[in-house]
Design a protein around this motif. Structure first.
Motif, short mmCIF file in Angstrom:
data_model
loop_
_atom_site.label_atom_id
_atom_site.label_comp_id
_atom_site.label_asym_id
_atom_site.label_seq_id
_atom_site.Cartn_x
_atom_site.Cartn_y
_atom_site.Cartn_z
N TYR A 31 0.37 -1.48 0.00
CA TYR A 31 -0.51 0.01 -0.30
C TYR A 31 0.88 1.03 -0.20
O TYR A 31 0.33 2.34 -1.01
N MET A 32 2.07 0.96 1.00
CA MET A 32 2.53 2.52 0.89
C MET A 32 3.83 2.69 -0.21
O MET A 32 3.60 3.63 -0.91
N SER A 33 3.79 1.85 -0.99
CA SER A 33 4.83 1.59 -2.24
C SER A 33 3.66 2.14 -3.61
O SER A 33 4.17 3.39 -4.46
N ASN A 34 2.26 1.67 -3.09
CA ASN A 34 1.83 1.83 -4.33
C ASN A 34 1.65 3.73 -3.99
O ASN A 34 1.76 4.48 -4.75
N LEU A 35 1.40 4.58 -2.70
CA LEU A 35 1.14 5.11 -2.39
C LEU A 35 2.49 6.42 -2.81
O LEU A 35 2.23 7.67 -3.44
N VAL A 36 3.64 5.78 -2.44
CA VAL A 36 4.73 6.76 -3.07
C VAL A 36 5.47 6.43 -4.44
O VAL A 36 5.53 7.58 -5.14
#
Length: 111
Positions: free
Chosen positions: A104-109
């Motif tokens: 999820y965080m990788s997708n946000l970044v």
């Protein structure tokens, strides 16, 4: 002559009766000897059983105690195994949740 035949008949019955009495006496004494021997053997077997009973009971009690101890050990090991399985499942769920967070965080970044 008739007297002689009667005398012979009576003598035969008397001799047969005497022989039968002797035979019955022999049979009776043989039966008594067999009975006495059987009673003596029975007493010997009873004494042997009595002497072996106490050690066998003690051994049975000891084996039952060992069995209880082994069962407790098995139950303890099973609980540890079950707890380990639960812990592994919990860790796998935790890892899965962390990976989802990382994704999820990788997708946000990346956006």
């Amino acid at each position: 002559m008739i007297m002689n035949k009667q005398f012979i008949g009576i003598a035969t019955v008397v001799v047969a009766g005497f022989a039968a009495t002797q035979l019955m006496g022999q049979v009776e004494s043989s039966i008594k000897r067999d009975l006495d021997a059987s009673i003596a053997e029975l007493n010997t077997v009873r004494e042997t059983i009595k002497n072996e009973k106490i050690p066998l009971a003690a051994q049975a009690n000891q084996l039952e105690g060992e069995l209880r101890e082994k069962r407790r050990d098995v139950e303890r090991v099973q609980r540890l195994r079950d707890n380990a399985s639960v812990d592994i499942s919990r860790l796998e769920d935790n890892v899965k949740g962390r990976r989802e967070q990382i994704d999820y965080m990788s997708n946000l970044v990346a956006e």
